[in-house]
Scaffold this active site. Structure first.
Site, PDB file in Angstrom:
ATOM      1  CE  LYS A   8      -1.104  -1.246  -6.648  1.00 66.00           C
ATOM      2  NZ  LYS A   8      -1.922  -2.229  -7.553  1.00 66.00           N
TER       3      LYS A   8
ATOM      4  NE  ARG B   9       0.953  -5.040  -8.058  1.00 69.39           N
ATOM      5  CZ  ARG B   9       1.605  -4.993  -6.650  1.00 69.39           C
ATOM      6  NH1 ARG B   9       3.143  -4.827  -6.400  1.00 69.39           N
ATOM      7  NH2 ARG B   9       0.849  -4.884  -5.838  1.00 69.39           N
TER       8      ARG B   9
ATOM      9  N   GLY C  48      -9.268  -2.293  -6.440  1.00 69.58           N
ATOM     10  CA  GLY C  48      -9.748  -3.330  -7.079  1.00 69.58           C
ATOM     11  C   GLY C  48     -10.456  -2.476  -8.377  1.00 69.58           C
TER      12      GLY C  48
ATOM     13  CG  MET D 153      -7.892   0.953 -13.214  1.00 72.14           C
ATOM     14  SD  MET D 153      -7.029   2.313 -13.702  1.00 72.14           S
ATOM     15  CE  MET D 153      -6.633   2.938 -12.197  1.00 72.14           C
TER      16      MET D 153
ATOM     17  NE  ARG E 118      -4.213  -0.314   0.037  1.00 71.01           N
ATOM     18  CZ  ARG E 118      -4.867  -0.930  -0.958  1.00 71.01           C
ATOM     19  NH1 ARG E 118      -4.868  -0.469  -2.375  1.00 71.01           N
ATOM     20  NH2 ARG E 118      -5.666  -2.155  -0.936  1.00 71.01           N
TER      21      ARG E 118
ATOM     22  CG  HIS F 195     -15.103  -4.655  -4.197  1.00 69.90           C
ATOM     23  ND1 HIS F 195     -16.399  -4.317  -4.295  1.00 69.90           N
ATOM     24  CD2 HIS F 195     -14.553  -3.613  -4.603  1.00 69.90           C
ATOM     25  CE1 HIS F 195     -16.509  -3.282  -4.856  1.00 69.90           C
ATOM     26  NE2 HIS F 195     -15.274  -2.844  -4.975  1.00 69.90           N
TER      27      HIS F 195
ATOM     28  CB  SER G 197     -27.706  35.251  16.050  1.00 72.16           C
ATOM     29  OG  SER G 197     -27.656  34.048  15.731  1.00 72.16           O
TER      30      SER G 197
ATOM     31  CB  CYS H 272     -28.895  30.259  15.493  1.00 74.03           C
ATOM     32  SG  CYS H 272     -29.881  31.485  14.560  1.00 74.03           S
TER      33      CYS H 272
ATOM     34  CE1 TYR I 281     -23.847  31.855  18.228  1.00 66.60           C
ATOM     35  CE2 TYR I 281     -22.620  33.781  18.955  1.00 66.60           C
ATOM     36  CZ  TYR I 281     -23.822  33.060  18.606  1.00 66.60           C
ATOM     37  OH  TYR I 281     -25.237  33.579  18.475  1.00 66.60           O
TER      38      TYR I 281
HETATM   39  P1  ADP Z   1      -4.738  -4.192  -6.498  1.00 67.47           P
HETATM   40  O1  ADP Z   1      -4.601  -2.834  -6.697  1.00 67.47           O
HETATM   41  O2  ADP Z   1      -6.192  -4.841  -6.871  1.00 67.47           O
HETATM   42  O3  ADP Z   1      -4.570  -4.720  -4.985  1.00 67.47           O
HETATM   43  P2  ADP Z   1      -2.412  -5.356  -7.164  1.00 67.47           P
HETATM   44  O4  ADP Z   1      -1.551  -4.750  -8.130  1.00 67.47           O
HETATM   45  O5  ADP Z   1      -1.824  -5.120  -5.766  1.00 67.47           O
HETATM   46  O6  ADP Z   1      -3.794  -5.269  -7.279  1.00 67.47           O
HETATM   47  O7  ADP Z   1      -2.255  -6.904  -7.268  1.00 67.47           O
HETATM   48  C1  ADP Z   1      -3.019  -8.078  -7.233  1.00 67.47           C
HETATM   49  C2  ADP Z   1      -2.679  -9.422  -6.427  1.00 67.47           C
HETATM   50  O8  ADP Z   1      -1.421  -9.814  -6.991  1.00 67.47           O
HETATM   51  C3  ADP Z   1      -2.301  -8.828  -5.069  1.00 67.47           C
HETATM   52  O9  ADP Z   1      -2.500  -9.960  -4.048  1.00 67.47           O
HETATM   53  C4  ADP Z   1      -0.681  -8.593  -5.065  1.00 67.47           C
HETATM   54  O10 ADP Z   1      -0.024  -8.857  -4.085  1.00 67.47           O
HETATM   55  C5  ADP Z   1      -0.421  -9.780  -6.319  1.00 67.47           C
HETATM   56  N1  ADP Z   1       0.818  -9.407  -6.978  1.00 67.47           N
HETATM   57  C6  ADP Z   1       1.093  -8.439  -7.705  1.00 67.47           C
HETATM   58  N2  ADP Z   1       2.287  -8.487  -8.141  1.00 67.47           N
HETATM   59  C7  ADP Z   1       3.060  -9.555  -7.866  1.00 67.47           C
HETATM   60  C8  ADP Z   1       4.025 -10.023  -7.990  1.00 67.47           C
HETATM   61  N3  ADP Z   1       4.998  -9.628  -8.804  1.00 67.47           N
HETATM   62  N4  ADP Z   1       4.457 -11.191  -7.511  1.00 67.47           N
HETATM   63  C9  ADP Z   1       3.422 -11.922  -6.816  1.00 67.47           C
HETATM   64  N5  ADP Z   1       2.340 -11.457  -6.366  1.00 67.47           N
HETATM   65  C10 ADP Z   1       1.721 -10.193  -6.955  1.00 67.47           C
HETATM   66 MG    MG Z   2      -3.041  -4.516  -4.200  1.00 68.48          MG
END
Ligand code: ADP
Ligand code: MG
Ligand code: MG
Length: 897
Positions: free
Chosen positions: A33, A103, A112, A114, A347, A469, A786, A854, A874
Site C-alpha cells: 500500500k 493504515r 481486510g 488489518m 494494487r 470480503h 516411462s 505416466c 514428455y
Molecule cells: P483496507 O486495506 O482494509 O482496504 P484501507 O487502509 O485501504 O484498508 O482503508 C479502509 C478504508 O478507509 C478505505 O475505504 C479507504 O479508502 C479509506 N481511507 C483510508 N485512508 C483514508 C484517508 N486518508 N482519507 C479518506 N479515506 C481513507
Molecule cells: Mg484499502
C-alpha cells in the site's frame, strides 16, 4: 547515519535507492500500500500527503518486545510536520486541524486483515474547530464518533458490537433505518456515549492528545501483524510471517462532505470476466468502508459520469494511466472531496481464473505485456479452476422449474459447488476436514471466517456486493461464491435459512452456481466445461506451446478418452492400461476362464476369445491418435484381481454346505481352491507385471498380437500408427532379455502376415528403484522408459500408498515430517534423484532413449517442472490435466531458460 524508519510519499526515490533500485525491494520495505501510494505520488496521480513507517520498523518493534526502534517516533513527528506544511493544516490545532488515517499495509495485500483507523486528530477541541471550518456539525460529529468507535475497537480491542448496538438502539428509538437520517445532535450524543463506552471498558479516557492517538494507532498496526486472523490468512496464502507490515499515515480526505463528495472502489477491468471495462461501486456523501460494508446500496461506477462528470473523467484517465504504468489490472480506492478527486490506494487486482486468462491474453494483444509475460501471469491453478465442473444446464433448468431455486445474488466467484449447509466457519472447517462437501452460508463474512471459507466447496452470503470480503477471498482461492442473495433470510440461532418459501436446515444439501449467482436447494449434477469454447485459454496455451520443451501426453484407456485428450492438446498417449479392458462385463468371464484353465489348451482358447476384443479397443485408440505415439502397457496387476473376492466365495461355499445345497457347490469349491492357491501375502510385490508375463507368457503374447493386428489393420486403412509396447515392473534387465525377444518376434510375424510395416518400440516402465540404479543395463534392451511414479514412490519410501494415506501420511505432512504428500508431488531429493539417475544412465547407453512419466505426478505443476529439469521428453497425465500440464511445462521452460 541513523536508520531511516519513515519515508514521506514523495521520498520514493530515496526508498528505492536504499534497497538497491529494485521495486520488489521497495514493496518489501514500505509494504504494498505504502509503495504504491508513493509511486502514484511520483507519477503525478493525486494522493493526499502522507508517509509510511517501514516494515523494518514493525519487525524491530516486535523483536524488541513492543518497543519503537530508536529514532522512529522522532522521524514520525518530523514527517507530520512536513505533512502539515504540505496541507497548510496543523495536527491538533483547534482552528485548522489536520486529520489523518492510520493504515496497515504489508508487502502482499491481505484484504481486510488489518484494520484502518480514520479521522485521527479529532478531539473535543479540534471537533469544534472543524465545525467552524466546515459549517457542518453533522459531518464533524459523524467523523468524531467514527474515530472513537474505530479507535476503541481496533486500537483498544473493545468489541465493535459495543458501539454498533448503541447506534442501532438510537436508530430504533428515532424510528429510522439509515445512518444518513441521523442528525448532528444524534452524532454528538453518540460521540459522548462512545467515549463513555471506552471509559467503561478500559478504565481510562479516549485519548484527547492527537499524538497519543497517533502513537497508539501505529503500535496497534504493528501488533496486528501477529493477530490471529492475519496469521491464519498468511498460512492459507503461503505468505511469510517475517515480512512485517508498514504503517501508512495519510491526510484525511472526506467523501461525506455532501453531494459533491463521494467514495468508491473500482477495478480497471472486470475481475469476474476480464472484460476491459471499469468495474466498481461508489456512494455519494459517504466515507471509507461504507461502500465495501454494503450498508447502503451502492451505485455502478459508470453512473458517476452523470453525478460528477469532471471527477469521473479524471478518474477514467487515472485508471488508464495506472494500468499503463503497472502493466496490470488495478484495484483502486478513491474519494472525491467537494469535487476534487483523490486516489487512496492501488494494487494489482485479484481476479477469477477466467478473468486472469482473458486479461493476460488481451494485454499481450494490446502490446502492454509480452506473450511470455502473459503465459507467466496465468497460474496452472487458474486453468484447473476454469476447467472445473459446471452445473448441467438441463438439470439446473429442471431444478428451477421444480421451485428449487432459492435466490439469485451476485456471481462473485465462478464454478459450481454442491454441499451441505454449515452456518459458521468452525463447523464448515470441521465438516470439510472430515471429508464432507460443505457450503458455508453466512449473512456476510469477516476475516475471522477465512478458515471455514477455505474448507468449504462453496460460499453463499445474503449481504454484500462484488467487492465484499466474501467475494474477494473466494475469488482469490477459487471457491465458487454467491454474495448478496438478499432473498435468503438466515436464522443463525435456529440454524436454518429460508428463501422462496423453502426452509433449509443446517446439514441439508445446497447447490450454488458462482457463475450465474444462483442458489438451489438439493444436489444438482455437474458437467465438465467445454474446452473448445474457452477461446482465450486456447490462445494462451498456443503461446505456452511455443515456450515449452516438454511434450504433453495423456493417460487414456479408451478411444473416447484418447480423442478427448487429443482435443485438449495431448501429443501422444503415455499410458493405455490394458487390464481395464478385461473388466468389462462380457469379457470378465472369459478372463476368469483363462486364469482358471487347467490345461494349456483351455487357456489358449480363452485367450483367443479375448484377442478380438483387445484388437478392437486398440484399433479405436490408434485411429483417435492418428500420427501420434501410443504407449500400451501389457498386463500389470496380479491375476487374483480378476477373480471374485475370496471371502464372498468362501461365504457362498459355507452357506451351500450348511443348507445342504449341492447345486453349483463343486464349482464354487473349485473356484475357492483356485483363488486360495493364488493367494499372496503381499500381492503388490508378488506375481505381477513382467514377472507374471515370464511365468505365464500366453497373456502378453495375445496382447502383443492384438496390438500389432490392430496397428497393421489401421495402417492398411491409411492411419499413421506408432505403437509403443510397455513392459511393466522391470527390476532386472534379464527380465526384459527373456520376454522382449518373444514379443518382438510376434510383432514381426504379424506384420509379415498383414504385409505392412509399422514404426514401433518396446520399452519398460520404471517403477522399481533397482531399475533406476541399473538403468544403463535396462536401456540396453528397453527402447524407452516411462516412470511409474506411484509405484516408484511406494517402493522408494517403502510405503503402501493406500495404507499410508489412510493412516499416517496426513500427520506426516501436517507435522512437517514430510514437506508434502509424495504421491501428489514428486519427492525430488529421494524419488527424484532415482529418476535423474535413471535418465542419465539410460541415455548413456542409448542416447536417443525416450523418457516420460505416466504416474499421476505427470499432471502436477511442481513435478512437471522437475521432469523438465531432468530432461525428460514428455509428461503424461489424465486428459483433463493436459491443459494444465501444457502451461506448467511452459512455466518450467521460461523459468529455467
Ligand atoms: P483496507 O486495506 O482494509 O482496504 P484501507 O487502509 O485501504 O484498508 O482503508 C479502509 C478504508 O478507509 C478505505 O475505504 C479507504 O479508502 C479509506 N481511507 C483510508 N485512508 C483514508 C484517508 N486518508 N482519507 C479518506 N479515506 C481513507
Ligand atoms: Mg484499502
Ligand atoms: Mg505400477
Amino acid at each position: 547515519m541513523a536508520d531511516k524508519w519513515v519515508y514521506l510519499f514523495e521520498e520514493v526515490d530515496e526508498a528505492e535507492k536504499s534497497v538497491g533500485g529494485d521495486w520488489e525491494g521497495v514493496r518489501s520495505l514500505l509494504g504494498g500500500k505504502g509503495a504504491n501510494l508513493a509511486e502514484m505520488t511520483r507519477i503525478g496521480v493525486p494522493v493526499p500527503p502522507g508517509f509510511t513507517v517501514t516494515t523494518q520498523a514493525c519487525n524491530a518493534y516486535l523483536e524488541a518486545g513492543e518497543q519503537f526502534p530508536e529514532g522512529m517516533w522522532e522521524q514520525e513527528l518530523a514527517a507530520m510536520k512536513r505533512v502539515e506544511e504540505q496541507t497548510g493544516k496543523k495536527f491538533g490545532d483547534a482552528k485548522n486541524p489536520l486529520l489523518v488515517s492510520c493504515r496497515s499495509g504489508a508487502k502482499f495485500s491481505m484484504p481486510g486483515m488489518m484494520d484502518t483507523v480514520l479521522n485521527i486528530g479529532l478531539n473535543d477541541e479540534t471537533a469544534k474547530g472543524m465545525v467552524e471550518l466546515t459549517d457542518d456539525e453533522r459531518f464533524v460529529y459523524d467523523a468524531y464518533r467514527r474515530l472513537v468507535q474505530m479507535f476503541g475497537s481496533v486500537v483498544l480491542g473493545i468489541s465493535d458490537e459495543a458501539f454498533e448496538d448503541v447506534l442501532d438502539e438510537l436508530k430504533e428509538e428515532r424510528g429510522i433505518t439509515s445512518d444518513t437520517d441521523l442528525t448532528a445532535d444524534d452524532w454528538k450524543e453518540l460521540t459522548v456515549t462512545f467515549q463513555k463506552i471506552v471509559r467503561e471498558h478500559k478504565g481510562f479516557d479516549f485519548p484527547q492528545d492527537p499524538y497519543e492517538q497517533l502513537k497508539l494507532a501505529t503500535e496497534a498496526v504493528f501488533k496486528s501483524w501477529f493477530g490471529k486472523r492475519a496469521v491464519d490468512y498468511r498460512n492459507a496464502a503461503k505468505i511469510a510471517h517475517d515480512l512485517g507490515t508498514g504503517v501508512n499515515i495519510v491526510t484525511m480526505v472526506f467523501g461525506n462532505m455532501g453531494w459533491e463528495s463521494g467514495t468508491g472502489v473500482a477495478f480497471t477491468r472486470d475481475p469476474a470476466t476480464g472484460e476491459n471495462v471499469l468495474y466498481g461501486d461508489y456512494l455519494l456523501n459517504a466515507q471509507g468502508e461504507d461502500v465495501v460494508a454494503g450498508i447502503r446500496n451502492t451505485k455502478k461506477i459508470d453512473e458517476l459520469g452523470a453525478d460528477l462528470p469532471e471527477a469521473y473523467a479524471q478518474f477514467v484517465d487515472i485508471c488508464g494511466k495506472l494500468e499503463q504504468h503497472y502493466r496490470e489490472m488495478q484495484d483502486v480506492e478513491f474519494t472525491i472531496e467537494n469535487g476534487k478527486l483523490w486516489m487512496l490506494q492501488t494494487r494489482d487486482g485479484k481476479r477469477t481464473a477466467k478473468a486472469a486468462i482473458k486479461i493476460a491474453v488481451d494485454m499481450a494483444d494490446e502490446g502492454l505485456i509480452s506473450r511470455e509475460e502473459a503465459v507467466l501471469r496465468v497460474k496452472s491453478s487458474d486453468v484447473d479452476t476454469l476447467l472445473h465442473p459446471q452445473f448441467d444446464m438441463d438439470a439446473k433448468g429442471q431444478a428451477a422449474a421444480e421451485g428449487k431455486r432459492l435466490a439469485k445474488g451476485v456471481n462473485a466467484s465462478p464454478g459450481a459447488a454442491v454441499g451441505v449447509v454449515a452456518f459458521d466457519a468452525d463447523l464448515a472447517e470441521e465438516w470439510g476436514k472430515g471429508g464432507k462437501d460443505v457450503i458455508m452460508v453466512r449473512p456476510f463474512t469477516k476475516p475471522d471466517d477465512v478458515h471455514g471459507m477455505l474448507a468449504a466447496k462453496g460460499i453463499l452470503t445474503s449481504e454484500g456486493g462484488a467487492t465484499s470480503h466474501a467475494a474477494v477471498v473466494a475469488r482469490q482461492f477459487g471457491v465458487p461464491c454467491v454474495v448478496g442473495a438478499s432473498d435468503v433470510s438466515i436464522n443463525l440461532e435456529r440454524r436454518q435459512m429460508t428463501a422462496n418459501g423453502v426452509v433449509v436446515k443446517e446439514g441439508e444439501w445446497l447447490s450454488i452456481d458462482g457463475t450465474s449467482g444462483e442458489a438451489f436447494v438439493g444436489q444438482i449434477p455437474t458437467v465438465e466445461p467445454k474446452f473448445e469454447e474457452e477461446t482465450d485459454l486456447i490462445t494462451l496455451l498456443s503461446w505456452a506451446d511455443e515456450f515449452r520443451r516438454l511434450q504433453v501426453w495423456a493417460n487414456a484407456d479408451y478411444p473416447d478418452d484418447a480423442a478427448r485428450a487429443r482435443g485438449f492438446g495431448a501429443q501422444g498417449i503415455g499410458l493405455c492400461r490394458t487390464e481395464h479392458m478385461f473388466f468389462e462385463e462380457e469379457r470378465l468371464p472369459i478372463v476368469q476362464r483363462m486364469i482358471l484353465a487347467e490345461t494349456e489348451d483351455g487357456r489358449d482358447k480363452a485367450l483367443a476369445e479375448l484377442l478380438p476384443f483387445q484388437r478392437g479397443d486398440f484399433e479405436g485408440i490408434f485411429k483417435a491418435m492418428d500420427g501420434l505415439p501410443v504407449i500400451i502397457r501389457l498386463i500389470d496387476p496380479p491375476l487374483h484381481e480378476f477373480l471374485p473376492n475370496e471371502r464372498d466365495v468362501l461365504e457362498d461355499v459355507i452357506e451351500k454346505r450348511v443348507k445342504g445345497e449341492t447345486q453349483g457347490l463343486a464349482e464354487q469349491e473349485e473356484l475357492l481352491e483356485a483363488i486360495e492357491s493364488m493367494h499372496e501375502s503381499n500381492p503388490m510385490m508378488g506375481m505381477r507385471g513382467v514377472r507374471l508375463s515370464i511365468i505365464m507368457p500366453g497373456i502378453v503374447k495375445m496382447q502383443v498380437r492384438a496390438i500389432f493386428e490392430a496397428a497393421c489393420n489401421m495402417a492398411n486403412q491409411g492411419v499413421a500408427v506408432k505403437p509403443e509396447i510397455m513392459i511393466p515392473l522391470t527390476g532386472h534387465v534379464n527380465e526384459l532379455k527373456v520376454i522382449q525377444p518373444q514379443l518382438v518376434k510376434i510383432a514381426k510375424d504379424v506384420m509379415a502376415e498383414k504385409g505392412v510395416e509399422v514404426e514401433y518400440k518396446f520399452g519398460t516402465m520404471i517403477e522399481i528403484p533397482r531399475a533406476c540404479v541399473t538403468a544403463d543395463e535396462v536401456a540396453s534392451v528397453a527402447e524407452f522408459f516411462s516412470f511409474g511414479t506411484n509405484d516408484l514412490t511406494q517402493m522408494t519410501f517403502g510405503y503402501s500408498r493406500d495404507d499410508a494415506e489412510a493412516r499416517f501420511l496426513l500427520t506426516y505432512v501436517e507435522d512437517g515430517i514430510l514437506p508434502q504428500n509424495p504421491f501428489q508431488t514428486i519427492d525430488r531429493n529421494g524419488v527424484g534423484s532415482l529418476m535423474k539417475m535413471a535418465v542419465e544412465k539410460g541415455r548413456a547407453t542409448r542416447s536417443d532413449l525416450e523418457v516420460g512419466i505416466c504416474g499421476e505426478h505427470g499432471g502436477d505443476p511442481d513435478s512437471i517442472e522437475f521432469c523438465h529439469l531432468i530432461n525428460q521428453n514428455y509428461v503424461s497425465c489424465s486428459p483433463f490435466r493436459v491443459p494444465v500440464a501444457r502451461l506448467a511445462a511452459a512455466h518450467a521452460a521460461i523459468k529455467h531458460k
